[in-house]
Design a protein around this motif. Structure first.
Motif, PDB file in Angstrom:
ATOM      1  N   TRP A 113       0.827  -1.212   0.000  1.00  0.00           N
ATOM      2  CA  TRP A 113       0.000   0.000   0.000  1.00  0.00           C
ATOM      3  C   TRP A 113       0.858   1.257   0.000  1.00  0.00           C
ATOM      4  O   TRP A 113       0.528   2.247  -0.666  1.00  0.00           O
ATOM      5  CB  TRP A 113      -0.903  -0.001   1.230  1.00  0.00           C
ATOM      6  N   LEU A 137       0.595   4.585  -2.175  1.00  0.00           N
ATOM      7  CA  LEU A 137       0.320   5.860  -1.513  1.00  0.00           C
ATOM      8  C   LEU A 137       1.357   6.922  -1.844  1.00  0.00           C
ATOM      9  O   LEU A 137       1.033   8.111  -1.936  1.00  0.00           O
ATOM     10  CB  LEU A 137       0.257   5.644   0.004  1.00  0.00           C
ATOM     11  N   GLU A 138       2.614   6.512  -2.027  1.00  0.00           N
ATOM     12  CA  GLU A 138       3.648   7.508  -2.294  1.00  0.00           C
ATOM     13  C   GLU A 138       3.471   8.184  -3.653  1.00  0.00           C
ATOM     14  O   GLU A 138       4.071   9.220  -3.916  1.00  0.00           O
ATOM     15  CB  GLU A 138       5.040   6.881  -2.200  1.00  0.00           C
ATOM     16  N   SER A 181      -2.111   8.368  -4.370  1.00  0.00           N
ATOM     17  CA  SER A 181      -3.426   7.736  -4.488  1.00  0.00           C
ATOM     18  C   SER A 181      -3.579   6.663  -3.426  1.00  0.00           C
ATOM     19  O   SER A 181      -2.613   5.966  -3.090  1.00  0.00           O
ATOM     20  CB  SER A 181      -3.594   7.111  -5.875  1.00  0.00           C
ATOM     21  N   TYR A 182      -4.779   6.541  -2.902  1.00  0.00           N
ATOM     22  CA  TYR A 182      -5.080   5.452  -1.977  1.00  0.00           C
ATOM     23  C   TYR A 182      -5.346   4.175  -2.779  1.00  0.00           C
ATOM     24  O   TYR A 182      -5.807   4.251  -3.935  1.00  0.00           O
ATOM     25  CB  TYR A 182      -6.300   5.798  -1.127  1.00  0.00           C
ATOM     26  N   TRP A 211      -8.388  -2.561   1.538  1.00  0.00           N
ATOM     27  CA  TRP A 211      -8.192  -1.205   2.061  1.00  0.00           C
ATOM     28  C   TRP A 211      -9.512  -0.712   2.667  1.00  0.00           C
ATOM     29  O   TRP A 211     -10.466  -0.410   1.965  1.00  0.00           O
ATOM     30  CB  TRP A 211      -7.734  -0.255   0.961  1.00  0.00           C
ATOM     31  N   ALA A 221      -2.738   6.249   6.128  1.00  0.00           N
ATOM     32  CA  ALA A 221      -1.694   6.348   5.103  1.00  0.00           C
ATOM     33  C   ALA A 221      -0.394   6.881   5.682  1.00  0.00           C
ATOM     34  O   ALA A 221       0.701   6.476   5.255  1.00  0.00           O
ATOM     35  CB  ALA A 221      -2.172   7.246   3.962  1.00  0.00           C
ATOM     36  N   LEU A 238       3.193   5.037   5.299  1.00  0.00           N
ATOM     37  CA  LEU A 238       4.242   5.731   4.541  1.00  0.00           C
ATOM     38  C   LEU A 238       5.496   5.981   5.374  1.00  0.00           C
ATOM     39  O   LEU A 238       6.598   6.073   4.825  1.00  0.00           O
ATOM     40  CB  LEU A 238       3.710   7.061   4.011  1.00  0.00           C
ATOM     41  N   MET A 243      -4.497  13.732  -2.046  1.00  0.00           N
ATOM     42  CA  MET A 243      -4.471  12.364  -2.560  1.00  0.00           C
ATOM     43  C   MET A 243      -5.870  11.960  -3.000  1.00  0.00           C
ATOM     44  O   MET A 243      -6.862  12.464  -2.472  1.00  0.00           O
ATOM     45  CB  MET A 243      -3.964  11.390  -1.474  1.00  0.00           C
ATOM     46  N   ALA A 278      -9.354   9.297  -0.638  1.00  0.00           N
ATOM     47  CA  ALA A 278      -9.160   9.348   0.812  1.00  0.00           C
ATOM     48  C   ALA A 278     -10.345   8.794   1.591  1.00  0.00           C
ATOM     49  O   ALA A 278     -10.173   8.246   2.685  1.00  0.00           O
ATOM     50  CB  ALA A 278      -8.873  10.783   1.247  1.00  0.00           C
TER      51      ALA A 278
END
Length: 434
Positions: free
Chosen positions: A51, A55-56, A59-60, A67, A74, A78, A222, A225
């Motif tokens: 994930w 995420l980086e 986007s989720y 998820w 997040a 991260l 992002m 969310a």
């Protein structure tokens, strides 16, 4: 509390126990010491890593039905990824992050016991500290392999974080509860125990404000969310949950129950399961509604004490766990932190809690966690005798603890302050000293 207080002789034994047990857990987590079912328990951290890679990029992971987490989760996933750019392993970095959260809970409980001892003029009552040390070790490496210990640290800090200024104290506590809410939701329920009038309103305002501001920032920066809202609604009855135990028993008498991985957990399927899943949601509403009704209609502001705040937090989270469609072993980490906090208030000179017995029941469930998962988890999924019986017995104890907690809370809210066995203090004084 100064960190130097931890080194005082009266606290050294607890500190040494924490260091030894956590070293063993870290060695088990990193397979330096062999531990059964390591690969199965490690699976979630590998999912977090996957994930984080999504995420980086802003986007989720909305296309992954596993998820189901609020937006600020997040940030937790991260965080270890930032260190991997310097050559560190994501998995080991995550273990250390969880270990820091575990240490934070230990220090918060120890600091709370120290302040209670100073206020009571007695020796520090360390039962709650020992509950966290021993209970965390009983949970096993799972403690470091899930992000629930991080959320628990935020929740405990949101209830006991010290500060010289009353306004700063409750503002910071509220902000921590707000942050915990948009990481794992359940810390938001702890506001039901906050003090009345100024301090409580300040904490609630900061909790709501923190949650809204961070959610807005993450939603704007992002995509996806808020996707967790629909993901949660699709979950079924997980095989370890309280309501699932009924169907696992019926399976022995011919009920066509099947267990399969779905939405990130092992869920049971069969006739009537979807209706029971909806019933579980109704039970949650009823359980939380009882606590809310108590707070709005039976609770007398002059009866508030810090101990009553911890009792309320413990009760409402116990309700959420018992009525949940999912009851993963890591949920007991939440209850362990709050039970430890409750038992910290149960010193011989204080008796500031009415939840000592339900808390002890929960601690017993924590101590047998590894028997259920991962040791007998294969039997649990297969509906075999010992696995089913261990989970059912644990769930029954949790139900008993929940009923007891609701009953005791219902009675406590209407008592006069002197009816508590705590040393005589006015509600106003404990508001400013907690």
């Amino acid at each position: 509390m100064s960190l130097l207080v931890v080194a005082e002789p009266r606290y050294r034994r607890a500190l040494l126990a924490w260091l030894v047990t956590r070293l063993l857990l870290m060695l088990m987590a990193t397979t330096v010491i062999p531990w059964f079912s390591h690969g199965a328990v490690l699976g979630d951290v590998k999912i977090y890593n996957g994930w984080a890679r999504i995420l980086e990029h802003g986007s989720y992971p909305v296309h992954d039905n596993r998820w189901q987490y609020p937006p600020a989760a997040a940030l937790i996933f991260l965080a270890p990824l930032l260190v991997t750019h310097f050559g560190a392993s994501y998995l080991v970095t995550f273990f250390f992050l969880a270990l820091l959260a575990d240490l934070a809970v230990f220090l918060l409980l120890l600091g709370h016991a120290h302040r209670n001892a100073a206020a009571d003029g007695a020796d520090a009552h360390l039962t709650g500290v020992w509950v966290w040390v021993v209970g965390g070790f009983a949970i096993g490496p799972l403690l470091l392999m899930r992000y629930d210990v991080i959320v628990t640290a935020l929740a405990v800090a949101g209830l006991v974080l010290p500060a010289r200024s009353v306004k700063l104290r409750w503002s910071a506590r509220g902000a921590l509860l707000g942050l915990g809410t948009i990481i794992k939701v359940w810390p938001g329920a702890l506001i039901l125990g906050l003090p009345p009038k100024g301090p409580g309103r300040r904490a609630v305002a900061w909790a709501v404000g923190t949650a809204l501001v961070l959610t807005a920032i993450l939603s704007l920066s992002m995509t996806g969310a808020l996707s967790f809202l629909s993901g949660q609604s699709n979950r079924g009855i997980e095989v370890e949950s309280v309501l699932a135990s009924v169907f696992m028993f019926l399976h022995w008498f011919g009920y066509p129950a099947k267990v399969a991985m779905s939405y990130g957990s092992f869920q049971i399927s069969g006739p009537g399961i979807s209706a029971v899943a909806s019933f579980a949601e109704l039970l949650t509403v009823v359980g939380v509604g009882i606590v809310l009704w108590w707070r709005l209609m039976r609770f007398r502001p002059r009866c508030w004490t810090p101990g009553l705040m911890y009792d309320t937090a413990f009760t409402v989270v116990l309700v959420l766990v018992v009525t949940s469609r999912v009851l993963s072993p890591q949920y007991l980490i939440w209850l362990l932190g709050l039970a430890a906090l409750v038992l910290t208030e149960n010193g011989p000179m204080r008796r500031g809690t009415v939840m000592a017995r339900p808390a002890c029941l929960v601690v017993f469930c924590v101590l047998i966690t590894q028997v259920e998962f991962p040791l007998l988890f294969g039997e649990v999924m297969g509906g075999q005798f010992w696995g089913t019986m261990v989970v059912a017995a644990r769930n029954l104890i949790l139900v008993v603890a929940c009923v007891q907690a609701l009953r005791r809370l219902w009675q406590a809210g209407a008592r006069e302050p002197q009816e508590f066995a705590e040393p005589v203090k006015t509600a106003a004084s404990v508001t400013h000293t907690s």
